[in-house]
Design an enzyme around this catalytic site. Structure first.
Site, PDB file in Angstrom:
ATOM      1  N   ASP A 272      -0.245  -3.677   6.347  1.00  0.00           N
ATOM      2  CA  ASP A 272      -0.889  -3.138   7.553  1.00  0.00           C
ATOM      3  C   ASP A 272      -2.348  -3.577   7.650  1.00  0.00           C
ATOM      4  OD1 ASP A 272       1.452  -1.874   8.159  1.00  0.00           O
ATOM      5  OD2 ASP A 272       0.733   0.165   7.773  1.00  0.00           O
TER       6      ASP A 272
ATOM      7  N   HIS B  63      -7.572  -0.746   5.550  1.00  0.00           N
ATOM      8  CA  HIS B  63      -6.546   0.199   6.028  1.00  0.00           C
ATOM      9  C   HIS B  63      -6.412   1.331   5.013  1.00  0.00           C
ATOM     10  CE1 HIS B  63      -2.904   1.517   8.062  1.00  0.00           C
ATOM     11  NE2 HIS B  63      -2.207   1.394   6.950  1.00  0.00           N
TER      12      HIS B  63
ATOM     13  N   HIS C 233       1.330   3.985   1.864  1.00  0.00           N
ATOM     14  CA  HIS C 233       1.857   4.768   2.988  1.00  0.00           C
ATOM     15  C   HIS C 233       3.385   4.855   2.923  1.00  0.00           C
ATOM     16  CE1 HIS C 233      -2.014   4.197   5.539  1.00  0.00           C
ATOM     17  NE2 HIS C 233      -2.086   5.244   4.734  1.00  0.00           N
TER      18      HIS C 233
ATOM     19  N   HIS D  17       4.582  -4.300  11.089  1.00  0.00           N
ATOM     20  CA  HIS D  17       4.926  -3.505  12.285  1.00  0.00           C
ATOM     21  C   HIS D  17       5.066  -4.392  13.515  1.00  0.00           C
ATOM     22  CE1 HIS D  17       4.321   0.652  10.767  1.00  0.00           C
ATOM     23  NE2 HIS D  17       3.440   0.090   9.954  1.00  0.00           N
TER      24      HIS D  17
ATOM     25  N   ASP E  17       5.725   4.861   5.056  1.00  0.00           N
ATOM     26  CA  ASP E  17       6.563   3.931   5.828  1.00  0.00           C
ATOM     27  C   ASP E  17       6.658   2.561   5.142  1.00  0.00           C
ATOM     28  OD1 ASP E  17       3.758   3.708   6.693  1.00  0.00           O
ATOM     29  OD2 ASP E  17       4.473   2.290   8.202  1.00  0.00           O
ATOM     30  N   HIS E  18       5.994   2.417   3.976  1.00  0.00           N
ATOM     31  CA  HIS E  18       6.074   1.175   3.203  1.00  0.00           C
ATOM     32  C   HIS E  18       6.731   1.363   1.835  1.00  0.00           C
ATOM     33  CE1 HIS E  18       3.433  -1.097   6.029  1.00  0.00           C
ATOM     34  NE2 HIS E  18       3.241   0.161   6.397  1.00  0.00           N
TER      35      HIS E  18
ATOM     36  N   HIS F 270       0.838  -1.207   0.000  1.00  0.00           N
ATOM     37  CA  HIS F 270       0.000   0.000   0.000  1.00  0.00           C
ATOM     38  C   HIS F 270       0.862   1.240   0.000  1.00  0.00           C
ATOM     39  CE1 HIS F 270       0.691  -0.431   4.322  1.00  0.00           C
ATOM     40  NE2 HIS F 270       0.150   0.758   4.557  1.00  0.00           N
TER      41      HIS F 270
END
Ligand code: ZN
Ligand code: FE
Length: 255
Positions: free
Chosen positions: A128, A111, A55, A166, A57-58, A53
């Site tokens: 996530d 998400h 985001h 995570h 942080d990915h 996805h």
């Protein structure tokens, strides 16, 4: 197949997977530097990037990785994800030559709207959407969508290894125990995770069978969750309403 959790940012895991010859792929590289270090330490060569996805942080490390490596970038259809070379969706099969691996793509909105997961080789890379003993926050999707996404995972083989993105397990367990205090596998998992974290080890991957026994978000049909819902004024709730109530309770939970 060898797999390594590459710790990144504050609590992300970037999963790095390689065959015996050192051909590697990486899932959700939120940062490039720790991936580069992990590759170098093992003498592995990066061949592909799989994204779940949009985001940051990915995907934050994708630019640097595509600049420095000759890689495919496999991604859901989403204009918010740059540098992708192959777009995949529900029912597609991802075939990697090196390492030789095949994954089924599952669309798992909740998400985010375009979130996907990769299942194959006994692995599930779920980003996530599913965490150990928890699930992702509903940033873009509805509770109904997220529940349907988690239901897809629930039908995978129970021995599947769940690679989430995570390290949230310990706090997820505190919430789960507040809902389902008498769950023996959950209490065992609490003790196991406490030991693992004390020793500096990741709490993941976990087995799907273990998640089905401990994760409240996969247990909306269980008697324990029905009792909890009833105690919170939801005696006639549908399973989606029970799921929504759980997710909302988690959002405001403080241990
Ligand atoms: Zn996310
Ligand atoms: Fe994330």
């Amino acid at each position: 197949m060898h797999w390594v959790p590459v710790a990144a940012l504050s609590d992300n895991y970037i999963w790095l997977v390689a065959d015996d010859e050192g051909n590697a792929f990486v899932v959700d590289p939120g940062e490039a530097a720790p991936v580069e270090a992990a590759l170098k330490a093992r003498g592995w060569t990066l061949r592909a990037i799989l994204l779940t996805h949009h985001h940051n942080d990915h995907i934050g490390g994708v630019f640097d990785l595509v600049r420095d490596h000759d890689v495919e970038v496999i991604s859901p259809l989403d204009t918010r994800i740059p540098y992708k070379t192959q777009i995949v969706g529900e029912g597609d099969t991802v075939v990697l030559d090196a390492p030789r691996a095949t994954f089924q793509v599952m669309e798992v909105p909740g998400h985010t709207t375009s979130h996907i997961a990769y299942a194959g080789e006994g692995f599930l890379f779920c980003g996530d959407t599913l965490f150990s003993v928890g699930c992702g926050r509903l940033f873009e999707g509805t509770p109904e969508q997220m529940l349907a996404s988690l239901d897809k995972f629930a039908h995978l083989p129970p021995e599947t290894l769940v690679f989430c993105a995570h390290e949230y397990t310990a706090s997820n367990i505190r919430f789960a125990l507040s809902i389902d205090p008498d769950n023996a596998p959950l209490r065992r998992r609490r003790d196991e995770v406490a030991r693992l974290r004390e020793d500096g080890h990741p709490s993941v991957p976990s087995r799907l069978a273990e998640e089905l026994a401990t994760n409240p978000f996969l247990r909306v049909d269980s008697e324990a969750i029905a009792r909890w819902a009833e105690a919170h004024g939801k005696e006639h709730a549908t399973r989606a309403e029970r799921f929504a109530a759980l997710r909302q309770a988690k959002d405001t939970f403080t241990a």
